[in-house]
Design an enzyme around this catalytic site. Structure first.
Site, PDB file in Angstrom:
ATOM      1  N   ARG A 179       0.822  -1.218   0.000  1.00 15.27           N
ATOM      2  CA  ARG A 179       0.000   0.000   0.000  1.00 15.27           C
ATOM      3  C   ARG A 179       0.859   1.272   0.000  1.00 15.27           C
ATOM      4  O   ARG A 179       0.506   2.272   0.614  1.00 15.27           O
ATOM      5  CB  ARG A 179      -0.970   0.008   1.197  1.00 15.27           C
ATOM      6  CG  ARG A 179      -1.951  -1.163   1.194  1.00 15.27           C
ATOM      7  CD  ARG A 179      -2.839  -1.175  -0.041  1.00 15.27           C
ATOM      8  NE  ARG A 179      -3.713  -2.327  -0.041  1.00 15.27           N
ATOM      9  CZ  ARG A 179      -3.447  -3.492  -0.662  1.00 15.27           C
ATOM     10  NH1 ARG A 179      -2.329  -3.615  -1.355  1.00 15.27           N
ATOM     11  NH2 ARG A 179      -4.283  -4.490  -0.608  1.00 15.27           N
ATOM     12  N   SER A 230     -11.451  -1.323   2.660  1.00 19.33           N
ATOM     13  CA  SER A 230     -10.791  -1.665   3.918  1.00 19.33           C
ATOM     14  C   SER A 230     -10.339  -0.389   4.618  1.00 19.33           C
ATOM     15  O   SER A 230      -9.591   0.403   4.052  1.00 19.33           O
ATOM     16  CB  SER A 230      -9.590  -2.565   3.657  1.00 19.33           C
ATOM     17  OG  SER A 230      -9.995  -3.793   3.079  1.00 19.33           O
ATOM     18  N   GLU A 300      -5.919   2.891   6.361  1.00 24.27           N
ATOM     19  CA  GLU A 300      -5.625   2.879   4.931  1.00 24.27           C
ATOM     20  C   GLU A 300      -6.298   4.072   4.266  1.00 24.27           C
ATOM     21  O   GLU A 300      -5.863   4.552   3.220  1.00 24.27           O
ATOM     22  CB  GLU A 300      -6.120   1.567   4.302  1.00 24.27           C
ATOM     23  CG  GLU A 300      -5.702   1.356   2.875  1.00 24.27           C
ATOM     24  CD  GLU A 300      -5.964  -0.058   2.408  1.00 24.27           C
ATOM     25  OE1 GLU A 300      -6.611  -0.216   1.353  1.00 24.27           O
ATOM     26  OE2 GLU A 300      -5.529  -1.017   3.084  1.00 24.27           O
TER      27      GLU A 300
END
Length: 305
Positions: A179, A230, A300
Site C-alpha cells: 500500500r 478496507s 488505509e
C-alpha cells in the site's frame, strides 16, 4: 486578491473551455459520501491541461488536490479551501507497441482497465476488476486484492512533479511496497499515465476469474453501503478485520458511521454519517484494538484537509 478570484481570472484567460464547478460538495465525489464543498473543482481532459492547471493553482496559492474516484478519502465536513482537480476526464487507454502492453491515463477506472485487458486476452489484472478506484490512485498506493497488486503489472509511470516537471519512472524507481510506492512518499507528484505489461491468456478463463472474485466480494463485503473499502492496513502477522471482530466491535457505531456487521474491516456510512463520525469511530476502534491486543491499526483511508 484572494486565490479564488485570481484563479478564476487565469482560467478565463488561458483555459476558458475547462469545466469548473464552484462550491462543489465533496460528498458527491467520495465513496464514503461525506465531505463539505470544495471552493473550486476543475475537470481537465488532457494531460497538458492538467499540467497547466496545476501550475496556475500553485501560482495562485490554491493548494491543488488531485482527485481520482475518491474511493480512499475522507474529506472534512467544513469542506476544502483549495482547488480540487478531478482526473475522470483523463480516461484514454489503448494497446501499446510491445506484446501485452497497455497504456492508460490516470483517470481510467481499475474496473474498466481490467475489462479492457480481458477483451484483449491479457491476464494479470483480474484482481483489480472489483477495486472501485482509478488507475492513478491505485498506482500511488499499489492497490491490490486476492493476492494481486498493481506492481505486478505496472511497467512505467509518467508523473508530474511540481518542481521538476513531467518525469518517467520505471522499475525500482517506483519503490512499490504494501500500500505504498515512491509516489506516496512524494505526495505532490501527480500520475498522468501508466504503461502496463501483461501476459497473454484465454479471455473466457480471464472473465471467469473476474466473475469468481466479484462473487467473493459480494458475499463477504458490505458493497451495498458507502465505504472506502478496507479502513485499515493489514498489520504484520494479523488481519485487521479479524482483530476488530475478536474485540467485539462489529456493529459499533458513532452517529451514522458503523463498523460493518458483515465485515469488521469496513467502516460504513449508514446514511447520515459525517466525516467527524467516521474519524471518531476510527479512533475508537484503534484504541480498543490496541488496548485488547497490543496491535496498532494504521488507517488505509487518507484524510484530506
Amino acid at each position: 486578491m484572494d486565490w479564488v478570484t485570481q484563479l478564476d481570472k487565469q482560467l478565463a484567460d488561458y483555459l476558458p473551455d475547462i469545466r469548473l464547478l464552484k462550491e462543489e460538495p465533496m460528498a458527491r465525489h467520495t465513496s464514503f459520501r461525506v465531505g463539505g464543498p470544495a471552493r473550486r473543482m476543475a475537470f481537465p481532459e488532457r494531460g497538458e491541461q492538467l499540467v497547466l492547471l496545476y501550475s496556475m493553482a500553485l501560482d495562485c496559492g490554491a493548494r491543488p488536490f488531485i482527485l481520482g474516484n475518491g474511493t480512499n478519502l475522507l474529506v472534512p465536513d467544513e469542506g476544502l479551501d483549495r482547488l480540487v482537480i478531478k482526473t475522470s476526464g483523463l480516461s484514454r487507454m489503448e494497446l501499446g507497441e510491445g506484446p501485452g502492453c497497455i497504456t492508460a491515463e490516470a483517470g481510467v477506472s481499475l474496473a474498466r482497465l481490467a475489462d479492457f485487458a480481458c477483451k484483449q486476452g491479457l491476464t494479470g489484472l483480474e484482481f483489480a476488476h472489483g477495486i472501485p478506484g482509478s488507475l492513478g490512485g491505485g498506482v500511488c498506493m499499489n492497490a491490490g486484492a486476492y493476492g494481486g497488486e498493481l506492481k505486478q503489472a505496472v511497467y512505467s509511470v509518467s508523473a508530474l512533479f511540481p518542481e521538476e516537471g513531467v518525469k518517467h519512472l520505471c522499475g525500482e524507481e517506483l519503490a512499490f511496497g504494501y500500500r505504498r510506492s515512491f509516489l506516496t512518499e512524494n505526495p505532490a507528484a501527480t500520475v498522468l499515465s501508466v504503461e502496463l505489461r501483461l501476459a497473454t491468456g484465454d479471455p473466457a478463463a480471464i472473465r471467469k476469474t473476474m466473475q469468481d472474485l466479484m462473487a467473493r466480494r459480494k458475499a463477504s463485503q458490505p458493497l451495498e453501503l458507502p465505504s472506502a473499502g478496507s479502513t485499515f492496513k493489514r498489520p504484520e502477522g494479523h488481519f485487521a478485520g479479524t482483530l476488530i471482530d475478536q474485540c467485539g466491535l462489529k456493529g459499533l457505531a458513532v452517529g451514522g458511521a458503523q463498523v460493518s456487521e458483515k465485515h469488521a474491516g469496513f467502516i460504513v456510512n449508514r446514511g447520515e454519517a459525517t466525516c467527524a463520525d467516521i474519524l471518531a469511530l476510527i479512533h475508537r476502534v484503534q484504541k480498543a484494538v490496541q488496548e485488547k491486543t497490543g496491535v496498532r491499526l494504521e488507517p488505509e483511508v487518507r484524510f484530506v484537509n
